[in-house]
Motif scaffolding. Structure first.
Motif, mmCIF file in Angstrom:
data_model
loop_
_atom_site.group_PDB
_atom_site.id
_atom_site.type_symbol
_atom_site.label_atom_id
_atom_site.label_comp_id
_atom_site.label_asym_id
_atom_site.label_seq_id
_atom_site.Cartn_x
_atom_site.Cartn_y
_atom_site.Cartn_z
ATOM 1 N N PRO A 186 0.800 -1.231 0.000
ATOM 2 C CA PRO A 186 0.000 0.000 0.000
ATOM 3 C C PRO A 186 0.831 1.280 0.000
ATOM 4 C CG PRO A 186 -0.907 -1.592 1.556
ATOM 5 C CD PRO A 186 0.417 -2.129 1.114
ATOM 6 N N GLU A 187 2.058 1.223 0.509
ATOM 7 C CA GLU A 187 2.897 2.415 0.588
ATOM 8 C C GLU A 187 3.928 2.485 -0.532
ATOM 9 O OE1 GLU A 187 2.185 4.666 2.774
ATOM 10 O OE2 GLU A 187 0.664 3.453 3.768
ATOM 11 N N ALA A 188 4.001 1.466 -1.361
ATOM 12 C CA ALA A 188 5.025 1.437 -2.413
ATOM 13 C C ALA A 188 4.639 2.357 -3.563
ATOM 14 C CB ALA A 188 5.220 0.005 -2.918
ATOM 15 N N VAL A 189 5.621 3.077 -4.094
ATOM 16 C CA VAL A 189 5.398 3.961 -5.234
ATOM 17 C C VAL A 189 5.215 3.105 -6.483
ATOM 18 C CG1 VAL A 189 6.372 5.816 -6.624
ATOM 19 C CG2 VAL A 189 6.762 5.769 -4.156
ATOM 20 N N ARG A 190 4.173 3.374 -7.217
ATOM 21 C CA ARG A 190 3.879 2.584 -8.403
ATOM 22 C C ARG A 190 5.058 2.613 -9.374
ATOM 23 N NH1 ARG A 190 -0.459 0.448 -11.112
ATOM 24 N NH2 ARG A 190 -0.297 0.445 -13.395
ATOM 25 N N ASP A 191 5.431 1.437 -9.839
ATOM 26 C CA ASP A 191 6.534 1.220 -10.787
ATOM 27 C C ASP A 191 7.905 1.543 -10.194
ATOM 28 O OD1 ASP A 191 4.736 0.407 -12.739
ATOM 29 O OD2 ASP A 191 4.528 2.418 -13.577
ATOM 30 N N GLY A 192 7.952 1.824 -8.896
ATOM 31 C CA GLY A 192 9.247 2.009 -8.253
ATOM 32 C C GLY A 192 9.913 0.674 -7.976
ATOM 33 N N THR A 193 11.146 0.750 -7.480
ATOM 34 C CA THR A 193 11.894 -0.481 -7.229
ATOM 35 C C THR A 193 11.203 -1.349 -6.185
ATOM 36 O OG1 THR A 193 13.973 0.622 -7.796
ATOM 37 C CG2 THR A 193 14.121 -1.418 -6.534
ATOM 38 N N ASN A 194 10.793 -0.746 -5.080
ATOM 39 C CA ASN A 194 10.128 -1.527 -4.036
ATOM 40 C C ASN A 194 8.834 -2.141 -4.550
ATOM 41 O OD1 ASN A 194 9.852 -2.552 -1.408
ATOM 42 N ND2 ASN A 194 8.562 -0.844 -0.791
ATOM 43 N N TYR A 195 8.088 -1.406 -5.340
ATOM 44 C CA TYR A 195 6.845 -1.901 -5.924
ATOM 45 C C TYR A 195 7.095 -3.153 -6.763
ATOM 46 C CZ TYR A 195 2.615 -1.703 -8.882
ATOM 47 O OH TYR A 195 1.457 -1.997 -9.575
ATOM 48 N N ARG A 196 8.094 -3.108 -7.605
ATOM 49 C CA ARG A 196 8.360 -4.251 -8.488
ATOM 50 C C ARG A 196 8.969 -5.420 -7.706
ATOM 51 N NH1 ARG A 196 7.427 -2.729 -13.651
ATOM 52 N NH2 ARG A 196 7.605 -0.522 -14.160
ATOM 53 N N VAL A 197 9.772 -5.131 -6.701
ATOM 54 C CA VAL A 197 10.333 -6.221 -5.898
ATOM 55 C C VAL A 197 9.227 -6.927 -5.121
ATOM 56 C CG1 VAL A 197 11.872 -6.766 -3.977
ATOM 57 C CG2 VAL A 197 12.625 -5.200 -5.753
ATOM 58 N N LEU A 198 8.222 -6.178 -4.668
ATOM 59 C CA LEU A 198 7.090 -6.813 -3.985
ATOM 60 C C LEU A 198 6.318 -7.723 -4.940
ATOM 61 C CD1 LEU A 198 5.775 -3.836 -1.829
ATOM 62 C CD2 LEU A 198 7.015 -5.858 -1.046
ATOM 63 N N PHE A 199 6.185 -7.317 -6.176
ATOM 64 C CA PHE A 199 5.552 -8.200 -7.157
ATOM 65 C C PHE A 199 6.437 -9.410 -7.436
ATOM 66 C CE2 PHE A 199 2.514 -4.872 -7.895
ATOM 67 C CZ PHE A 199 1.387 -5.538 -8.363
ATOM 68 N N LEU A 200 7.754 -9.222 -7.382
ATOM 69 C CA LEU A 200 8.643 -10.368 -7.507
ATOM 70 C C LEU A 200 8.457 -11.317 -6.322
ATOM 71 C CD1 LEU A 200 10.939 -11.874 -8.905
ATOM 72 C CD2 LEU A 200 12.553 -10.421 -7.669
ATOM 73 N N ALA A 201 8.220 -10.769 -5.133
ATOM 74 C CA ALA A 201 7.910 -11.619 -3.973
ATOM 75 C C ALA A 201 6.632 -12.409 -4.223
ATOM 76 C CB ALA A 201 7.782 -10.755 -2.720
ATOM 77 N N ALA A 202 5.635 -11.755 -4.811
ATOM 78 C CA ALA A 202 4.398 -12.468 -5.141
ATOM 79 C C ALA A 202 4.657 -13.564 -6.171
ATOM 80 C CB ALA A 202 3.367 -11.482 -5.676
ATOM 81 N N LEU A 203 5.482 -13.264 -7.173
ATOM 82 C CA LEU A 203 5.820 -14.282 -8.162
ATOM 83 C C LEU A 203 6.593 -15.429 -7.525
ATOM 84 C CD1 LEU A 203 5.909 -15.170 -11.136
ATOM 85 C CD2 LEU A 203 7.993 -13.809 -11.405
ATOM 86 N N THR A 204 7.485 -15.110 -6.605
ATOM 87 C CA THR A 204 8.224 -16.161 -5.896
ATOM 88 C C THR A 204 7.286 -17.051 -5.099
ATOM 89 O OG1 THR A 204 10.129 -14.676 -5.713
ATOM 90 C CG2 THR A 204 10.078 -16.583 -4.245
ATOM 91 N N LEU A 205 6.317 -16.444 -4.412
ATOM 92 C CA LEU A 205 5.327 -17.224 -3.665
ATOM 93 C C LEU A 205 4.494 -18.083 -4.607
ATOM 94 C CD1 LEU A 205 4.080 -17.765 -0.887
ATOM 95 C CD2 LEU A 205 2.556 -15.822 -1.288
ATOM 96 N N PHE A 206 4.140 -17.527 -5.744
ATOM 97 C CA PHE A 206 3.382 -18.283 -6.758
ATOM 98 C C PHE A 206 4.187 -19.497 -7.225
ATOM 99 C CE2 PHE A 206 1.502 -19.294 -10.782
ATOM 100 C CZ PHE A 206 0.184 -18.870 -10.702
ATOM 101 N N ILE A 207 5.468 -19.284 -7.510
ATOM 102 C CA ILE A 207 6.310 -20.385 -7.983
ATOM 103 C C ILE A 207 6.515 -21.424 -6.882
ATOM 104 C CG2 ILE A 207 8.638 -20.952 -8.780
ATOM 105 C CD1 ILE A 207 8.678 -18.248 -10.213
ATOM 106 N N MET A 208 6.685 -20.964 -5.642
ATOM 107 C CA MET A 208 6.849 -21.909 -4.528
ATOM 108 C C MET A 208 5.633 -22.821 -4.398
ATOM 109 S SD MET A 208 8.568 -19.561 -1.516
ATOM 110 C CE MET A 208 8.324 -20.852 -0.297
#
Length: 877
Positions: free
Chosen positions: A833-855
């Motif tokens: 909720p606090e991540a800037v859209r398309d910022g580094t933290n925003y995209r890394v959080l989506f990478l965390a979601a992708l990692t959880l999906f792959i796990m």
């Protein structure tokens, strides 16, 4: 008559046959219903597949820019109108204006994209020759050292205002498609339709005498507060004498008058080897340390925390023997020292508290990184203002942009023409461009975009050595209390936290859920099962946010207060169950048969509750005897030894070992002893046997724990460490409560689906109900039971609200059951909720979601493969 009767009988038979044929024909409504249902199911399945693939594509689309390289947007090259050597340059954050200062005091403000001169001024250096120059991180404050031993300070900044379109002055001259100029001010139209107005602000201060000899190196820092700013500068003269001066300015808020107090301290001698000279000096922002470099490959670190008694804290070789240090700079935050040498090497050093006796303050410079070397000797290093980037220039004119933390060369900038004099470079404040200027006034500027330079696969999944850490490690820290701290994006602590939470949850959930499923499927009365199973399934309807709330505000404080009783309960509750079983075993057969069902269930539950109450009462005594009356203090290692806890950990394994040994050595004798006795007598003997085995197991466990302690092993500092109120133990309890209904329901259904003839055959062959359940029913239903466990694990891995509220949200990597954790899902819920859209933290959080999906995909795929193997084995029975 006979023919008529025969005809009638044939007609009746034909009608009956036609009726049977009609009855065998399926009605059209049923056919259409089946077709529609089949089509809906097919479309629904395809839509699920499309949705899953769509989620995958979306996640990859958001994540891929993280690993994309930078893009060069363009560059310009031109010659400034100056016949003096350029010694300093500064550019604004919009890449619109720049200020160049020449050695004889000429100051030129020019338009960066075109090179058009905007303004020109002349500093009066009073016939003194500039011999050294340095500036602050923002490059807007500069110190000049002169050959007469004096120092002057200048401000070379930019003023930014906004001009409404209706107030735009007449007579503007176009510089390019974007910018216009009038009277030394540049107007740039912005998205709102108004104009950003930029102009230079230039001021030269009075000379301050520092030495009688020429200044050969200088550095300059500004700190303090707005009301009480402090100026600090360090100088080295031609005799290699190092001095540090501090100017404290007090501003009268009523009148604006300033009172300046300056103190100068001469530092201890460098002790340079014969013929060595100083090549540069750096001063920290709060003037607590100074670093001097020399042409014999050494740097010297001064400790200036006590200006009344400064010390030479450390002398360290940072380059190979015979190789000079030719440039050095701090990165933003001033915790990293970048050193460039004569052989093109680029190294980064951290100042770490190692406790070494080789330095006066117990700190030392430790080489943290060695970046890709440049082709020739490095002559200039310039740091970025907002990131851990820097630009290096060598004698051959190569210009490389580095990112230190990710250890990569972002750009190798190619010069578009030959440069005949040495050059220096700067990174624009937004880290989106580099400007290079030679002593002869040749300017070349590059504009580029590199959105996520701090992220690489190694940063995300490897060990990185961050500032302030003693060694490379995995760290997640996306935000900090100051802008100078760099974000740390390792996903490993989050993956570890997810694994840890799921492990402890399954550690509690699987034995309870499977035990309950076997009990209700194979042993309990049908009436009890009809009550227990719906109640277990209703547990699944509880919202996890409610469970997390209860865990954080109720359970966690209770567990902390009654930790002794909780630990004792792990052993008391199984013992209560065993006690209930032995009581039941000693009942007469007629009584046992008459009370089978709810009375038996109530008896077992009653003994468990009774032992729980006993554990509650004995908890303080248990904690006093084993952990010196304070378990939390014991976990820190300040009191006691590791023997008590290892005794508790080894006790179950010791009991299994003793029981196995008894069965192997004396099992047949024991069966012969109790075989001819009645049920009650056999039960009493079994109780005595169990108590004897338990006593032997406790003795064996204590001896093993004492042996481990004698060998120097202590669980504290490993899977046991300091106690935190919101910890993995509480998370394991509550997540197990949420997962048990899933595992129980599916496993119980799988056990009930085993054909009844297998049970009958096993019992007919003389097996007991327990042997039948363990060796016949459970292997046959193994595929369904395993699927139930995997479903529970999937639920535990993806759980969010419980871990958000009860886990402490500390992304640390330790198996300590009494410490907190942070999972992938909880991290996404907290930070997105606090991540800037398309910022580094925003995209890394989506990478965390992708990692959880792959796990979860890998877990489910592996579980399905194993389930198919179990299923094939079951079909062979």
């Amino acid at each position: 008559m006979t023919d008529t009767a025969s005809h009638q009988s044939h007609s009746a038979a034909d009608r009956a046959e036609r009726g049977r044929q009609r009855s065998l024909n399926t009605s059209r409504s049923v056919i259409w219903g089946e077709k529609i249902a089949g089509g809906v199911i097919t479309v629904g399945g395809l839509m699920v597949i499309v949705a899953v693939l769509g989620i995958m594509v979306f996640l990859f689309r958001v994540v891929m820019p993280l690993l994309a390289g930078g893009e060069m947007l363009g560059n310009v090259r031109y010659q400034l109108d100056t016949d003096q050597d350029v010694i300093w340059v500064n550019g604004d954050e919009f890449q619109t204006l720049a200020i160049a200062v020449a050695a004889e005091g000429r100051v030129i403000t020019y338009h960066v994209p075109t090179g058009t001169e905007i303004a020109r001024q002349q500093f009066d250096f009073e016939d003194a020759e500039v011999t050294a120059v340095a500036g602050t991180l923002e490059r807007d404050r500069v110190a000049f050292g002169f050959d007469d031993g004096t120092v002057r300070f200048a401000e070379l900044g930019f003023a930014t205002t906004t001009t409404a379109r209706r107030n735009l002055p007449a007579g503007l001259t176009a510089l390019d498609e974007r910018d216009r100029v009038l009277d030394g001010q540049v107007y740039t139209e912005v998205g709102t339709g108004d104009f950003r107005t930029l102009s230079s602000e230039i001021e030269l201060g009075e000379a301050e005498a520092v030495s009688d000899l020429p200044i050969i190196a200088v550095d300059y820092r500004v700190g303090g507060t707005r009301e009480r700013p402090t100026l600090a500068f360090a100088t080295v003269d031609a005799d290699n004498v190092v001095r540090v001066s501090r100017s404290r300015i007090q501003v009268n808020m009523m009148t604006g008058a300033q009172t300046v107090t300056t103190t100068t301290t001469e530092l201890p001698p460098l002790g340079l080897a014969g013929g060595a000279t100083v090549t540069g000096i750096l001063l920290s922002g709060n003037a607590d340390r100074a670093i001097v470099s020399s042409d014999d490959g050494y740097v010297f670190r001064y400790d200036l925390r006590n200006m009344d008694n400064p010390t030479l804290a450390e002398s360290r070789r940072v380059a190979d023997e015979g190789v000079a240090v030719t440039a050095m700079t701090f990165l933003s935050g001033e915790e990293s020292l970048v050193v460039g040498s004569e052989d093109g090497a680029v190294h980064v050093f951290f100042r770490l508290q190692t406790g070494t006796e080789a330095t006066t303050d117990g700190r030392e410079l430790v080489r943290a990184r060695s970046h890709a070397p440049m082709p020739a000797a490095i002559i200039d290093l310039s740091e970025a203002q907002r990131q851990k980037e820097f630009v290096a220039t060598d004698t051959q004119g190569n210009v490389w942009v580095y990112h230190s933390t990710s250890d990569q060369v972002l750009f190798e900038l190619a010069r578009s023409g030959e440069v005949t004099t040495e050059s220096s470079a700067m990174i624009f404040p937004r880290s989106n461009g580099v400007m290079l200027i030679s002593q002869g006034g040749e300017v070349e500027a590059w504009q580029y975009t590199q959105r996520h330079p701090e992220v690489t696969l190694r940063v995300l999944f490897g060990r990185i050595w961050y500032e302030g850490y003693a060694e490379p490690t995995f760290v997640w820290q996306s935000t900090a209390g100051t802008d100078l701290a760099e974000p740390k994006y390792s996903l490993i602590p989050l993956i570890f936290g997810t694994t840890k939470a799921a492990f402890y949850a399954m550690l509690f959930a699987v034995p309870i859920a499977l035990g309950a499923a076997i009990y209700t499927s194979e042993f309990v009365d049908r009436r009890v099962r009809a009550t227990v199973k719906p109640m277990m399934e209703m547990m699944e309807s509880l919202p996890t946010v409610v469970l997390g709330f209860v865990a954080a505000l109720v359970l966690a404080p209770l567990v902390e207060e009654w930790i002794g009783a909780v630990l004792l309960g792990f052993f008391a509750l199984p013992m209560g169950l065993m006690l209930g079983a032995f009581i039941w075993q000693m009942l007469p057969v007629r009584v046992a048969l008459r009370l089978d069902g709810f009375p038996k269930f109530i008896l077992m539950g009653g003994t468990i509750v009774l032992t729980a109450l006993v554990a509650l009462q004995l908890g303080p005594l248990f904690e006093q005897v084993l952990f010196n009356s304070d378990f939390k203090d014991w976990t820190t290692g300040r009191i006691g030894t590791g023997t008590p806890f290892m005794f508790l950990i080894l006790l179950p394994m010791a009991y299994l070992g003793v029981a196995w040994g008894f069965r192997r050595l004396l099992g047949h004798h024991w069966r012969a002893l109790i075989g001819d006795r009645n049920r009650a007598a056999a039960g009493r003997l079994d109780v005595l046997r169990w108590l004897a085995l338990l006593g032997a197991a406790m003795l064996l466990s204590f001896l093993l724990a004492s042996l481990l302690t004698a060998l120097g092993y202590d669980p504290r500092g490993g899977f046991i460490d300091s106690y935190q109120q919101r910890n993995a133990l509480v998370v394991g309890f509550v997540m197990a409560f949420a997962v048990i209904p899933n595992i129980y329901t599916l496993a119980e259904d799988a056990l009930n689906s085993v054909p009844s003839h297998l049970r009958a055959a096993s019992l007919a062959c003389g097996a007991t109900p327990w042997q039948t359940a363990l060796w016949v029913i459970l292997p046959t239903a193994a595929s369904g039971v395993f699927s139930a466990i995997m479903m529970g694990m999937g639920r535990a891995v993806g759980e969010t609200m419980i871990v958000v509220m009860a886990a402490g949200n500390t992304p640390i990597m330790e198996w300590n059951i009494f410490s907190g954790l942070r999972t992938l899902s909880a991290n996404i819920a907290i930070e997105l909720p606090e991540a800037v859209r398309d910022g580094t933290n925003y995209r890394v959080l989506f990478l965390a979601a992708l990692t959880l999906f792959i796990m979860t995909f890998v877990i489910n795929t592996g579980a399905e493969l194993i389930r198919q193997r179990f299923r094939k084995r079951a079909f062979q029975l």
